[in-house]
Scaffold this motif. Structure first.
Motif, PDB file in Angstrom:
ATOM      1  N   ASP A   1      -0.758   1.088  -8.843  1.00 48.44           N
ATOM      2  CA  ASP A   1      -0.187   1.950  -7.808  1.00 48.44           C
ATOM      3  C   ASP A   1      -0.864   1.669  -6.478  1.00 48.44           C
ATOM      4  N   GLY A   2      -0.173   0.931  -5.600  1.00 46.42           N
ATOM      5  CA  GLY A   2      -0.743   0.611  -4.297  1.00 46.42           C
ATOM      6  C   GLY A   2      -0.982   1.824  -3.427  1.00 46.42           C
ATOM      7  N   ARG A   3      -0.376   2.957  -3.793  1.00 44.43           N
ATOM      8  CA  ARG A   3      -0.570   4.187  -3.019  1.00 44.43           C
ATOM      9  C   ARG A   3      -1.857   4.906  -3.381  1.00 44.43           C
ATOM     10  N   ASN A   4      -2.405   4.566  -4.549  1.00 44.18           N
ATOM     11  CA  ASN A   4      -3.667   5.178  -4.956  1.00 44.18           C
ATOM     12  C   ASN A   4      -4.737   4.878  -3.913  1.00 44.18           C
ATOM     13  N   PRO A   5      -5.483   5.870  -3.434  1.00 40.80           N
ATOM     14  CA  PRO A   5      -6.434   5.639  -2.342  1.00 40.80           C
ATOM     15  C   PRO A   5      -7.428   4.512  -2.602  1.00 40.80           C
ATOM     16  N   LEU A   6      -7.933   4.394  -3.842  1.00 47.18           N
ATOM     17  CA  LEU A   6      -8.898   3.334  -4.140  1.00 47.18           C
ATOM     18  C   LEU A   6      -8.249   1.959  -4.117  1.00 47.18           C
ATOM     19  N   ILE A   7      -7.051   1.852  -4.709  1.00 47.51           N
ATOM     20  CA  ILE A   7      -6.344   0.570  -4.706  1.00 47.51           C
ATOM     21  C   ILE A   7      -5.930   0.202  -3.286  1.00 47.51           C
TER      22      ILE A   7
ATOM     23  N   ARG B   1      -7.775 -18.285   0.865  1.00 47.64           N
ATOM     24  CA  ARG B   1      -8.684 -17.204   0.507  1.00 47.64           C
ATOM     25  C   ARG B   1      -8.248 -16.578  -0.809  1.00 47.64           C
ATOM     26  N   HIS B   2      -9.164 -15.804  -1.392  1.00 43.78           N
ATOM     27  CA  HIS B   2      -8.917 -15.234  -2.705  1.00 43.78           C
ATOM     28  C   HIS B   2      -9.694 -13.925  -2.810  1.00 43.78           C
ATOM     29  N   PHE B   3      -9.027 -12.857  -3.264  1.00 40.64           N
ATOM     30  CA  PHE B   3      -9.798 -11.648  -3.564  1.00 40.64           C
ATOM     31  C   PHE B   3      -9.224 -10.971  -4.788  1.00 40.64           C
ATOM     32  N   LYS B   4     -10.084 -10.231  -5.487  1.00 38.23           N
ATOM     33  CA  LYS B   4      -9.721  -9.630  -6.764  1.00 38.23           C
ATOM     34  C   LYS B   4      -9.679  -8.110  -6.635  1.00 38.23           C
ATOM     35  N   ILE B   5      -8.726  -7.518  -7.360  1.00 40.34           N
ATOM     36  CA  ILE B   5      -8.600  -6.070  -7.416  1.00 40.34           C
ATOM     37  C   ILE B   5      -9.231  -5.591  -8.711  1.00 40.34           C
ATOM     38  N   SER B   6     -10.114  -4.595  -8.625  1.00 38.84           N
ATOM     39  CA  SER B   6     -10.815  -4.091  -9.795  1.00 38.84           C
ATOM     40  C   SER B   6     -10.079  -2.894 -10.382  1.00 38.84           C
ATOM     41  N   ASN B   7     -10.370  -2.594 -11.651  1.00 40.54           N
ATOM     42  CA  ASN B   7      -9.790  -1.433 -12.323  1.00 40.54           C
ATOM     43  C   ASN B   7     -10.760  -0.267 -12.160  1.00 40.54           C
ATOM     44  N   HIS B   8     -10.356   0.742 -11.386  1.00 40.79           N
ATOM     45  CA  HIS B   8     -11.211   1.916 -11.152  1.00 40.79           C
ATOM     46  C   HIS B   8     -10.959   3.022 -12.167  1.00 40.79           C
ATOM     47  N   GLY B   9     -10.114   2.739 -13.171  1.00 43.48           N
ATOM     48  CA  GLY B   9      -9.726   3.794 -14.093  1.00 43.48           C
ATOM     49  C   GLY B   9     -10.690   4.005 -15.244  1.00 43.48           C
ATOM     50  N   ARG B  10     -11.707   3.148 -15.372  1.00 45.23           N
ATOM     51  CA  ARG B  10     -12.589   3.275 -16.530  1.00 45.23           C
ATOM     52  C   ARG B  10     -13.853   4.023 -16.156  1.00 45.23           C
TER      53      ARG B  10
ATOM     54  N   THR C   1       0.807  -1.221   0.000  1.00 44.16           N
ATOM     55  CA  THR C   1       0.000   0.000   0.000  1.00 44.16           C
ATOM     56  C   THR C   1       0.843   1.276   0.000  1.00 44.16           C
ATOM     57  N   SER C   2       2.148   1.142  -0.237  1.00 43.98           N
ATOM     58  CA  SER C   2       3.011   2.330  -0.255  1.00 43.98           C
ATOM     59  C   SER C   2       3.927   2.357  -1.479  1.00 43.98           C
ATOM     60  N   LYS C   3       3.763   1.388  -2.406  1.00 45.58           N
ATOM     61  CA  LYS C   3       4.638   1.310  -3.577  1.00 45.58           C
ATOM     62  C   LYS C   3       3.831   0.942  -4.816  1.00 45.58           C
ATOM     63  N   LYS C   4       4.494   0.968  -5.970  1.00 44.77           N
ATOM     64  CA  LYS C   4       3.897   0.441  -7.191  1.00 44.77           C
ATOM     65  C   LYS C   4       4.110  -1.071  -7.233  1.00 44.77           C
ATOM     66  N   ILE C   5       3.086  -1.792  -7.657  1.00 40.70           N
ATOM     67  CA  ILE C   5       3.106  -3.251  -7.700  1.00 40.70           C
ATOM     68  C   ILE C   5       3.250  -3.694  -9.154  1.00 40.70           C
ATOM     69  N   TYR C   6       4.182  -4.630  -9.407  1.00 42.92           N
ATOM     70  CA  TYR C   6       4.435  -5.117 -10.757  1.00 42.92           C
ATOM     71  C   TYR C   6       4.275  -6.635 -10.789  1.00 42.92           C
ATOM     72  N   ILE C   7       3.559  -7.137 -11.817  1.00 43.13           N
ATOM     73  CA  ILE C   7       3.342  -8.572 -11.973  1.00 43.13           C
ATOM     74  C   ILE C   7       3.337  -8.906 -13.459  1.00 43.13           C
ATOM     75  N   LEU C   8       3.879 -10.068 -13.819  1.00 39.45           N
ATOM     76  CA  LEU C   8       3.899 -10.527 -15.215  1.00 39.45           C
ATOM     77  C   LEU C   8       2.678 -11.393 -15.475  1.00 39.45           C
ATOM     78  N   VAL C   9       1.909 -11.059 -16.516  1.00 44.90           N
ATOM     79  CA  VAL C   9       0.704 -11.815 -16.856  1.00 44.90           C
ATOM     80  C   VAL C   9       0.767 -12.266 -18.313  1.00 44.90           C
ATOM     81  N   SER C  10      -0.121 -13.183 -18.687  1.00 47.85           N
ATOM     82  CA  SER C  10      -0.153 -13.723 -20.048  1.00 47.85           C
ATOM     83  C   SER C  10      -1.532 -13.552 -20.653  1.00 47.85           C
ATOM     84  N   ALA C  11      -1.565 -13.075 -21.898  1.00 45.95           N
ATOM     85  CA  ALA C  11      -2.803 -13.051 -22.681  1.00 45.95           C
ATOM     86  C   ALA C  11      -2.821 -14.316 -23.523  1.00 45.95           C
ATOM     87  N   CYS C  12      -3.870 -15.128 -23.372  1.00 46.06           N
ATOM     88  CA  CYS C  12      -3.891 -16.459 -23.981  1.00 46.06           C
ATOM     89  C   CYS C  12      -5.068 -16.613 -24.937  1.00 46.06           C
ATOM     90  N   GLU C  13      -4.927 -17.585 -25.830  1.00 46.95           N
ATOM     91  CA  GLU C  13      -5.982 -17.918 -26.790  1.00 46.95           C
ATOM     92  C   GLU C  13      -7.150 -18.563 -26.059  1.00 46.95           C
TER      93      GLU C  13
END
Length: 213
Positions: free
Chosen positions: A121-127, A204-213, A84-96
């Motif tokens: 950006d984990g610092r973004n208030p919504l994220i 447990r499992h939780f998902k982060i949504s995109n608030h930018g749209r 919650t104080s840094k930018k978070i980076y992760i490698l993902v794959s777009a698949c068929e």
């Protein structure tokens, strides 16, 4: 390929080759794209070593990998603060996403079309609020029980891609299946009779949504 039509303060998606050619602030790339250094004071990197499509392994120096283990409350608190104080980076794959048979079921072995580095950006208030809420709702105690928490960006990627997503070099619109979108926090307790963890109830499992749209 770098897409910038959504909120830049919330989420960025960069094609991996572009990321290595033109690393963002906080990153340097050495040895012909093979060794990536990041600033641990400002970046939380959850990327395992991987092979480029054209060959050669890529290593991120300060990456924690996609599975992070903590063993006490202090470690958990430091990990939470980093998210919650840094930018978070992760490698993902777009698949068929073509079905494997007439029944419409997805194939077991899905072909990877392209890989992307996703930054939020984990610092973004919504994220920040969403991460804290997700952790609070999944980890009720870190004192006497073991937990596994999957933090997933799949919904955020679906929202980012929308209906007009095009792969690099492909003019046709596609709806990819997103893979490798989680990173995992594992808390291991020293409690001997930790039955909920053994029986799988503390996963447990939780998902982060995109608030930018």
């Amino acid at each position: 390929m770098k897409i910038t039509d959504v909120s830049r303060c919330t989420m960025e998606v960069i094609e991996v080759e572009e990321f290595l050619r033109n690393p963002p602030p906080g990153f340097t790339v050495e040895a012909g794209y093979r060794f990536v250094k990041s600033d641990p004071e400002n970046c939380c990197v959850f990327i395992d070593d991987f092979e480029l499509s054209r060959g050669g392994k890529v290593v991120f120096q300060h990456s924690q990998g996609k599975k992070i283990t903590v063993r006490n409350l202090g470690d958990y608190t430091r990990f939470r603060k980093s998210l919650t104080s840094k930018k978070i980076y992760i490698l993902v794959s777009a698949c068929e996403s073509k079905p494997s048979s007439t029944d419409g079921k997805a194939p077991k072995n899905i072909k990877v079309l392209q890989q992307y580095v996703v930054s939020i950006d984990g610092r973004n208030p919504l994220i920040k609020w969403e991460i804290e809420r997700g952790l609070d709702s999944t980890i009720s105690s870190v004192a006497g029980e073991s937990y596994r928490v999957d933090i997933d960006l799949c919904d955020a990627l679906r929202g980012w891609a929308g209906e007009s997503f095009c792969l690099l070099g492909n003019r046709e619109k596609v709806t990819p299946v997103w893979k490798d979108t989680c990173f995992t926090l594992k808390y291991y307790s020293d409690a001997l009779f930790d039955f909920p963890h053994w029986l799988g109830f503390s996963k447990r499992h939780f998902k982060i949504s995109n608030h930018g749209r």
